[in-house]
Design a protein around this motif. Structure first.
Motif, short mmCIF file in Angstrom:
data_model
loop_
_atom_site.label_atom_id
_atom_site.label_comp_id
_atom_site.label_asym_id
_atom_site.label_seq_id
_atom_site.Cartn_x
_atom_site.Cartn_y
_atom_site.Cartn_z
N GLY A 56 0.86 -1.18 0.00
CA GLY A 56 0.00 0.00 0.00
C GLY A 56 0.89 1.22 0.00
O GLY A 56 1.74 1.38 -0.86
N ASN A 57 0.73 2.08 1.00
CA ASN A 57 1.61 3.24 1.15
C ASN A 57 2.57 3.08 2.31
O ASN A 57 3.23 4.03 2.71
N GLU A 58 2.64 1.88 2.87
CA GLU A 58 3.43 1.64 4.08
C GLU A 58 4.73 0.92 3.76
O GLU A 58 4.73 -0.13 3.10
N ILE A 59 5.85 1.47 4.23
CA ILE A 59 7.14 0.80 4.13
C ILE A 59 7.18 -0.28 5.21
O ILE A 59 6.98 0.01 6.39
N ILE A 60 7.42 -1.52 4.78
CA ILE A 60 7.41 -2.64 5.74
C ILE A 60 8.79 -3.29 5.89
O ILE A 60 8.98 -4.10 6.78
N GLY A 61 9.74 -2.92 5.02
CA GLY A 61 11.07 -3.49 5.13
C GLY A 61 12.08 -2.65 4.37
O GLY A 61 11.72 -1.84 3.52
N HIS A 62 13.34 -2.87 4.69
CA HIS A 62 14.44 -2.12 4.08
C HIS A 62 15.69 -2.99 4.05
O HIS A 62 15.92 -3.80 4.95
N VAL A 63 16.50 -2.80 3.00
CA VAL A 63 17.79 -3.48 2.91
C VAL A 63 18.82 -2.49 2.39
O VAL A 63 18.52 -1.66 1.52
N ALA A 64 20.03 -2.58 2.94
CA ALA A 64 21.13 -1.71 2.55
C ALA A 64 22.32 -2.55 2.11
O ALA A 64 22.60 -3.60 2.69
N ILE A 65 23.03 -2.05 1.10
CA ILE A 65 24.28 -2.66 0.64
C ILE A 65 25.27 -1.53 0.41
O ILE A 65 24.93 -0.50 -0.18
N SER A 66 26.51 -1.74 0.89
CA SER A 66 27.56 -0.73 0.76
C SER A 66 28.87 -1.40 0.39
O SER A 66 29.06 -2.59 0.60
N PRO A 67 29.82 -0.62 -0.16
CA PRO A 67 31.11 -1.20 -0.56
C PRO A 67 31.94 -1.63 0.64
O PRO A 67 31.86 -1.04 1.72
N VAL A 68 32.73 -2.68 0.42
CA VAL A 68 33.73 -3.10 1.40
C VAL A 68 35.09 -3.10 0.69
O VAL A 68 35.15 -3.12 -0.54
N THR A 69 36.15 -3.07 1.48
CA THR A 69 37.48 -3.23 0.91
C THR A 69 38.03 -4.57 1.40
O THR A 69 37.71 -5.03 2.50
N ILE A 70 38.84 -5.17 0.55
CA ILE A 70 39.47 -6.45 0.88
C ILE A 70 40.98 -6.26 0.74
O ILE A 70 41.45 -5.68 -0.25
#
Length: 168
Positions: A56-70
């Motif tokens: 609907g208009n409701e945010i029910i979940g979130h996911v984040a991805i960001s860079p890593v260094t190796i």
């Protein structure tokens, strides 16, 4: 459940912040700073993928991805997390759908692999596995897992963005 998954919008940020805080509020393993980390990643332009699940208009979940260094110099590797679902909506497939969408988006953007710190039982369902030679200092090997999109796994020590040190 009719959920759509889309990129976050600027007007979503306050809701995402509350959602992340609520999702980790009672988790014993949590630093309870996950919402600060995502905001710091966003401010430092290191939030490579930030997707929301919307019903609907409701945010029910979130996911984040960001860079890593190796330490080996391997490039185009990223770290998944946090992934958050409102407590009352957990266990309904929201997180799984967000996970699959985030990994697909990461591949579309040219990522060659992703690491995650978390439950082997949960993340193993998506192909993540611990790999000898790839480590996050101070973390038991079974909880630090990797998924390579091209089959090749780097070796070395992984470092997350400095935003992961955010405490406010």
């Amino acid at each position: 459940m009719t959920m759509t998954i889309r990129d976050e919008h600027p007007e979503d940020i306050a809701t995402i912040t509350r959602l992340i805080a609520a999702a980790f509020e009672h988790e014993a393993y949590s630093s309870h700073t996950e919402h600060f980390i995502v905001n710091a990643l966003r401010r430092s332009h290191q939030l490579t993928v930030s997707l929301v699940g919307v019903e609907g208009n409701e945010i029910i979940g979130h996911v984040a991805i960001s860079p890593v260094t190796i330490s080996s110099g391997a490039s185009c590797w990223f770290g998944l997390g946090p992934i958050s679902v409102w407590p009352g909506r957990q266990g309904q497939g929201v997180g799984s759908a967000l996970m699959k969408a985030a990994l697909a988006e990461l591949q579309r953007l040219g990522g060659v692999g992703c690491v995650v710190l978390g439950s082997p039982d949960y993340y193993g369902r998506f192909g993540f596995k611990p790999h000898p030679g790839l480590e996050l200092p101070g973390v038991p090997q079974e909880y630090f897992q990797a998924l390579s999109f091209d089959g090749e796994l780097p070796s070395g020590t992984v470092q997350y963005a400095t935003a992961f040190e955010a405490t406010e």
